[in-house]
Design a protein around this motif. Structure first.
Motif, PDB file in Angstrom:
ATOM      1  N   PHE A 137       0.607  -0.881  -0.169  1.00 30.09           N
ATOM      2  CA  PHE A 137      -0.634  -0.194  -0.239  1.00 30.09           C
ATOM      3  C   PHE A 137       1.052   0.827   0.032  1.00 30.09           C
ATOM      4  O   PHE A 137       0.664   2.431   0.590  1.00 30.09           O
ATOM      5  N   HIS A 138       2.129   0.992  -0.679  1.00 29.39           N
ATOM      6  CA  HIS A 138       3.181   2.495  -0.814  1.00 29.39           C
ATOM      7  C   HIS A 138       2.449   3.754  -1.604  1.00 29.39           C
ATOM      8  O   HIS A 138       2.056   2.822  -2.546  1.00 29.39           O
ATOM      9  N   SER A 139       2.713   4.586  -0.734  1.00 31.23           N
ATOM     10  CA  SER A 139       2.004   5.379  -2.522  1.00 31.23           C
ATOM     11  C   SER A 139       2.137   5.979  -3.885  1.00 31.23           C
ATOM     12  O   SER A 139       1.353   5.909  -4.439  1.00 31.23           O
ATOM     13  N   GLU A 140       3.563   5.769  -3.658  1.00 34.66           N
ATOM     14  CA  GLU A 140       4.761   5.684  -4.854  1.00 34.66           C
ATOM     15  C   GLU A 140       4.853   4.757  -5.338  1.00 34.66           C
ATOM     16  O   GLU A 140       5.066   3.769  -6.895  1.00 34.66           O
ATOM     17  N   PHE A 141       5.609   3.623  -5.182  1.00 37.31           N
ATOM     18  CA  PHE A 141       5.766   2.062  -5.133  1.00 37.31           C
ATOM     19  C   PHE A 141       5.130   0.904  -5.530  1.00 37.31           C
ATOM     20  O   PHE A 141       5.010  -0.321  -4.796  1.00 37.31           O
ATOM     21  N   GLY A 142       3.932   0.942  -4.078  1.00 36.03           N
ATOM     22  CA  GLY A 142       2.988   0.437  -3.577  1.00 36.03           C
ATOM     23  C   GLY A 142       2.222  -0.527  -5.261  1.00 36.03           C
ATOM     24  O   GLY A 142       1.480   0.024  -6.283  1.00 36.03           O
ATOM     25  N   ILE A 143       1.891  -2.381  -5.047  1.00 36.62           N
ATOM     26  CA  ILE A 143       1.487  -2.292  -6.176  1.00 36.62           C
ATOM     27  C   ILE A 143      -0.317  -2.258  -5.886  1.00 36.62           C
ATOM     28  O   ILE A 143      -1.014  -2.461  -7.330  1.00 36.62           O
ATOM     29  N   VAL A 144      -0.849  -2.017  -5.246  1.00 38.55           N
ATOM     30  CA  VAL A 144      -2.240  -2.252  -4.705  1.00 38.55           C
ATOM     31  C   VAL A 144      -2.545  -0.776  -6.066  1.00 38.55           C
ATOM     32  O   VAL A 144      -3.302  -1.027  -6.828  1.00 38.55           O
ATOM     33  N   ASN A 145      -1.607   0.294  -5.863  1.00 36.98           N
ATOM     34  CA  ASN A 145      -1.785   1.944  -6.174  1.00 36.98           C
ATOM     35  C   ASN A 145      -2.084   1.558  -7.507  1.00 36.98           C
ATOM     36  O   ASN A 145      -2.838   1.723  -8.651  1.00 36.98           O
ATOM     37  N   GLU A 146      -1.109   0.522  -8.304  1.00 34.53           N
ATOM     38  CA  GLU A 146      -0.922   0.608  -9.480  1.00 34.53           C
ATOM     39  C   GLU A 146      -1.718  -0.527 -10.412  1.00 34.53           C
ATOM     40  O   GLU A 146      -2.168  -0.172 -11.820  1.00 34.53           O
ATOM     41  N   ALA A 147      -2.275  -1.314  -9.126  1.00 31.72           N
ATOM     42  CA  ALA A 147      -3.259  -1.993  -9.762  1.00 31.72           C
ATOM     43  C   ALA A 147      -4.668  -1.342 -10.152  1.00 31.72           C
ATOM     44  O   ALA A 147      -5.237  -0.799 -11.540  1.00 31.72           O
ATOM     45  N   LEU A 148      -4.979  -0.673  -9.040  1.00 30.19           N
ATOM     46  CA  LEU A 148      -6.509  -0.018  -8.972  1.00 30.19           C
ATOM     47  C   LEU A 148      -6.354   1.202 -10.319  1.00 30.19           C
ATOM     48  O   LEU A 148      -7.156   1.791 -10.893  1.00 30.19           O
ATOM     49  N   THR A 149      -4.843   1.993 -10.888  1.00 33.23           N
ATOM     50  CA  THR A 149      -5.099   2.969 -11.814  1.00 33.23           C
ATOM     51  C   THR A 149      -4.761   1.745 -12.802  1.00 33.23           C
ATOM     52  O   THR A 149      -5.117   3.010 -13.907  1.00 33.23           O
ATOM     53  N   GLY A 150      -3.888   1.001 -13.140  1.00 33.50           N
ATOM     54  CA  GLY A 150      -4.297   0.209 -14.892  1.00 33.50           C
ATOM     55  C   GLY A 150      -5.986  -0.680 -14.914  1.00 33.50           C
ATOM     56  O   GLY A 150      -5.531  -0.196 -15.642  1.00 33.50           O
ATOM     57  N   LEU A 151      -6.831  -0.261 -13.742  1.00 32.85           N
ATOM     58  CA  LEU A 151      -8.144  -0.851 -13.722  1.00 32.85           C
ATOM     59  C   LEU A 151      -9.092   0.609 -14.217  1.00 32.85           C
ATOM     60  O   LEU A 151     -10.264   0.160 -14.523  1.00 32.85           O
TER      61      LEU A 151
END
Length: 306
Positions: A137-151
């Motif tokens: 859940f890291h704001s810059e490097f977290g995979i959760v943010n990346e996955a949600l942005t990709g969706l």
């Protein structure tokens, strides 16, 4: 020549048996009871940094408890602690029951895979798991943010999860549930394997569906184990400290501060070891009250069962 009878230290009631286990019992009692007794004593003293160094603590009676009980922040933390415990315990018991029921219906290969996965998750150290969740859940490097942005959820790009109280609270709950489900699911699955198959067959012949079978056959037989697991989860979630301390230190603000974290914050940040000890004792009393209610319910149900 006849055999010589082996020498014995005595029967079960012999004093030699107690002498042999006395060192282990004494060591265990010292490690368990001395810290508790010391914390109780400090909670009745004026014990700050000066007293920690010089050792001239003054007895103040119930003053520390009165200070805590008159503090609005303390009661806010108590309410948050019970909310945290309730959310975690309900989620853990619900998910664990579903996983146990699913595992029971799987074949040998699938059951082995599920149980092995649960054991592996259970074996992950608490600090390691907490660190992994921090990076997820890291704001810059977290995979959760990346996955949600990709969706397509662009608002989650660089989203600071741990800067928002509700989000941080939800992540801690998710972590505690993820760590607790394996033990509860394996224990409940073990209880399910003790239910006679004939009872299921009789219930199906009577036209009972899956929900009715669970409510009338499965749950009554596994209820003692269910209540035992429930009590253990109450203890573990009530005193959850490491996950919160490593991940958020109780923040942002007090959003994830529960009683164990509050006690440590009071003792270390304010150097009020007396108030911290009093908060710990109140935590023990509150947790004991919840457990007493749980066990009373268990014993009442056992007494009513035929």
């Amino acid at each position: 020549m006849g055999r010589t009878a082996p020498l014995r230290a005595g029967g079960p009631g012999s004093p030699w048996a107690y002498l042999l286990i006395a060192p282990a019992v004494a060591g265990m009692l010292y490690l368990l009871l001395y810290p508790l007794a010391r914390a109780v004593l400090i909670s009745f003293q004026d014990f700050r940094l000066r007293q920690l160094i010089l050792g001239d603590a003054e007895f103040v009676g119930l003053h520390n408890y009165e200070t805590l009980l008159s503090d609005p922040r303390f009661w806010e933390v108590v309410r948050r602690t019970f909310a945290f415990m309730a959310v975690n315990v309900v989620a853990i018991m619900f998910l664990s029951t579903l996983v146990a029921l699913m595992t029971e219906r799987l074949g040998k290969v699938g059951r082995t895979a599920v149980l092995s996965s649960l054991v592996l998750v259970w074996a992950v150290p608490v600090v390691a798991a907490t660190t992994v969740f921090q990076w997820l859940f890291h704001s810059e490097f977290g995979i959760v943010n990346e996955a949600l942005t990709g969706l397509g959820f662009s608002s989650f790009e660089g989203y600071p999860w741990f800067a928002h109280g509700g989000a941080a609270f939800a992540i801690v709950v998710l972590l505690v549930v993820w760590q607790s489900v394996p033990f509860a699911a394996i224990t409940l699955y073990s209880a399910l394997t003790t239910v006679p198959v004939e009872l299921y067959e009789s219930a199906r012949m009577d036209g009972a569906g899956g929900v009715r079978i669970f409510r009338s056959v499965t749950f009554p037989l596994m209820r003692p184990i269910f209540m035992l697991v429930l009590s253990l989860e109450v203890i573990w979630t009530f005193k959850a400290f490491v996950q919160i301390w490593v991940m958020t230190r109780g923040g942002p603000g007090d959003a994830t501060t529960i009683l164990p974290v509050y006690a440590v914050q009071t003792a270390l940040a304010q150097q009020r070891y007396d108030l911290g000890s009093a908060a710990s004792m109140l935590t023990v009393l509150l947790m004991s009250g919840v457990l007493v209610l749980s066990f009373r319910q268990l014993f009442r149900q056992e007494g009513e069962s035929p």
